[in-house]
Design a protein around this motif. Structure first.
Motif, PDB file in Angstrom:
ATOM      1  N   LEU A 101       0.831  -1.206   0.000  1.00 42.31           N
ATOM      2  CA  LEU A 101       0.000   0.000   0.000  1.00 42.31           C
ATOM      3  C   LEU A 101       0.865   1.257   0.000  1.00 42.31           C
ATOM      4  O   LEU A 101       0.589   2.219  -0.718  1.00 42.31           O
ATOM      5  N   THR A 102       1.919   1.234   0.787  1.00 41.85           N
ATOM      6  CA  THR A 102       2.835   2.386   0.842  1.00 41.85           C
ATOM      7  C   THR A 102       3.500   2.601  -0.519  1.00 41.85           C
ATOM      8  O   THR A 102       3.561   3.724  -1.024  1.00 41.85           O
ATOM      9  N   GLN A 103       3.992   1.497  -1.123  1.00 43.59           N
ATOM     10  CA  GLN A 103       4.637   1.573  -2.447  1.00 43.59           C
ATOM     11  C   GLN A 103       3.698   2.154  -3.489  1.00 43.59           C
ATOM     12  O   GLN A 103       4.108   2.906  -4.373  1.00 43.59           O
ATOM     13  N   ALA A 104       2.417   1.784  -3.393  1.00 40.38           N
ATOM     14  CA  ALA A 104       1.435   2.218  -4.395  1.00 40.38           C
ATOM     15  C   ALA A 104       0.858   3.600  -4.081  1.00 40.38           C
ATOM     16  O   ALA A 104      -0.045   4.062  -4.773  1.00 40.38           O
ATOM     17  N   GLY A 105       1.362   4.247  -3.033  1.00 40.78           N
ATOM     18  CA  GLY A 105       0.884   5.588  -2.691  1.00 40.78           C
ATOM     19  C   GLY A 105      -0.538   5.596  -2.170  1.00 40.78           C
ATOM     20  O   GLY A 105      -1.261   6.573  -2.324  1.00 40.78           O
ATOM     21  N   VAL A 106      -0.950   4.489  -1.538  1.00 42.96           N
ATOM     22  CA  VAL A 106      -2.314   4.388  -1.007  1.00 42.96           C
ATOM     23  C   VAL A 106      -2.283   4.733   0.484  1.00 42.96           C
ATOM     24  O   VAL A 106      -1.603   4.075   1.264  1.00 42.96           O
ATOM     25  N   ALA A 107      -3.004   5.785   0.863  1.00 35.46           N
ATOM     26  CA  ALA A 107      -3.054   6.185   2.270  1.00 35.46           C
ATOM     27  C   ALA A 107      -4.246   5.527   2.963  1.00 35.46           C
ATOM     28  O   ALA A 107      -5.251   5.230   2.319  1.00 35.46           O
ATOM     29  N   TYR A 108      -4.122   5.303   4.256  1.00 38.09           N
ATOM     30  CA  TYR A 108      -5.243   4.746   5.022  1.00 38.09           C
ATOM     31  C   TYR A 108      -5.258   5.397   6.399  1.00 38.09           C
ATOM     32  O   TYR A 108      -4.214   5.778   6.926  1.00 38.09           O
ATOM     33  N   THR A 109      -6.442   5.532   6.979  1.00 42.76           N
ATOM     34  CA  THR A 109      -6.545   6.125   8.315  1.00 42.76           C
ATOM     35  C   THR A 109      -6.203   5.091   9.372  1.00 42.76           C
ATOM     36  O   THR A 109      -5.807   5.440  10.487  1.00 42.76           O
ATOM     37  N   ASP A 110      -6.387   3.801   9.052  1.00 37.19           N
ATOM     38  CA  ASP A 110      -6.132   2.754  10.028  1.00 37.19           C
ATOM     39  C   ASP A 110      -5.796   1.464   9.286  1.00 37.19           C
ATOM     40  O   ASP A 110      -6.463   1.125   8.308  1.00 37.19           O
TER      41      ASP A 110
END
Length: 306
Positions: free
Chosen positions: A36-45
């Protein structure tokens, strides 16, 4: 986002890898976080079903079901698919031959072999929720989107709606949350996993800030769990179904389903390295449509990104 970590297939995968289920989940959830980090995907939790806050929420939810009188103990038998963590009906099965040439039954959806399983479990009175579910969908025609999936769920509600087995014998499945007040049983992995949507917003104390104004984003292969079982479980526990369930289809590779055995699985981290984060995300958003499977191959990405 997060990882759903309990169940028989995790227990078996850990045993095959010579490690503990907890160690396997720690490693694999780390890989998802990294992707997720590599793909630039942010998450709140980033939530994990092995976390204490989630286990506490599951025990409370089970108590609400028990107090609502919708659980009973019963013998259950049927064809069980471990990779799908689900009992399947005859209409969901196909006849095949195994590696030794012997006849066997497999899941029509995934091709995984199924095994006849018989045990005493807790059952959920799913059959009692046909009318409430039909009313919910009639009153909320955009609750499941796109429309072909909404129509699919309406058809399921016209068919047989057998009660749902919601626990497994603990002697067979130790990697999961024990049934409160009955240590001989483990809570069914799907009931455990679905409660994650509540535990992450503070159930049972502070979920009211968010619930039920939530949207789930799910793959079409788990539609039945999210659009039939989950709303029924919520209603039984005194909660509203989610506001919307957004359903997406799958990516095929050159017209074939991705599968480890075929060796045609696409690694997103390799794609991000080749095409850049924006290039790869652009391709997926430009080519992907939710209501039908879309096809992936490298030449197509190169052409589109160029």
């Amino acid at each position: 986002s997060g990882t759903d970590e309990h169940g028989l297939k995790i227990q078996q995968a850990a045993a095959a890898a010579g490690t503990s289920p907890a160690e396997l989940c720690e490693r694999v959830s780390g890989l998802f976080r990294q992707a997720l980090t590599q793909a630039g995907v942010a998450y709140t939790d980033f939530t994990r079903t092995s976390e204490p806050r989630h286990q506490r929420a599951v025990r409370h939810f089970w108590g609400a079901l028990r107090d609502g009188g919708v659980l009973y103990k019963g013998a259950y038998e049927g064809w069980y698919c471990t990779p799908e963590e689900s009992f399947l009906t005859e209409s969901q099965l196909a006849e095949r031959t195994d590696a030794q040439g012997r006849p066997c039954k497999v899941s029509l959806e995934t091709g995984h072999e199924v095994h006849w399983t018989k045990e005493e479990n807790y059952m959920f009175r799913l059959s009692a929720f046909r009318d409430p579910l039909q009313n919910w969908l009639r009153d909320n025609p955009r609750a499941i989107f796109p429309d072909p999936f909404y129509q699919c769920v309406l058809r399921w509600l016209d068919e047989d709606l057998p009660d749902l087995s919601v626990s497994r014998e603990r002697s067979r499945l130790q990697w999961g949350i024990p049934v409160p007040s009955d240590p001989t049983q483990t809570i069914y992995v799907w009931v455990d996993a679905l409660v994650n949507y509540l535990s992450v917003v503070g159930y049972p104390e502070s979920h009211g800030t968010w619930w039920p104004a939530v949207h789930h984003v799910v793959g079409k292969d788990i539609l039945k769990f999210h659009a039939l079982y989950w709303p029924a479980l919520l209603l039984a526990a005194g909660l509203e179904p989610p506001e919307r369930i957004l359903v997406h289809s799958h990516w095929t590779v050159r017209g074939q389903k991705m599968s480890k055995s075929l060796g045609n699985v696409v690694d997103p981290s390799v794609c991000v390295g080749q095409y850049g984060v924006d290039g790869f995300r652009y391709f997926l958003l430009r080519q992907g449509v939710p209501e039908r499977d879309c096809d992936y191959y490298d030449e197509k990405v190169v052409k589109l990104v160029n």
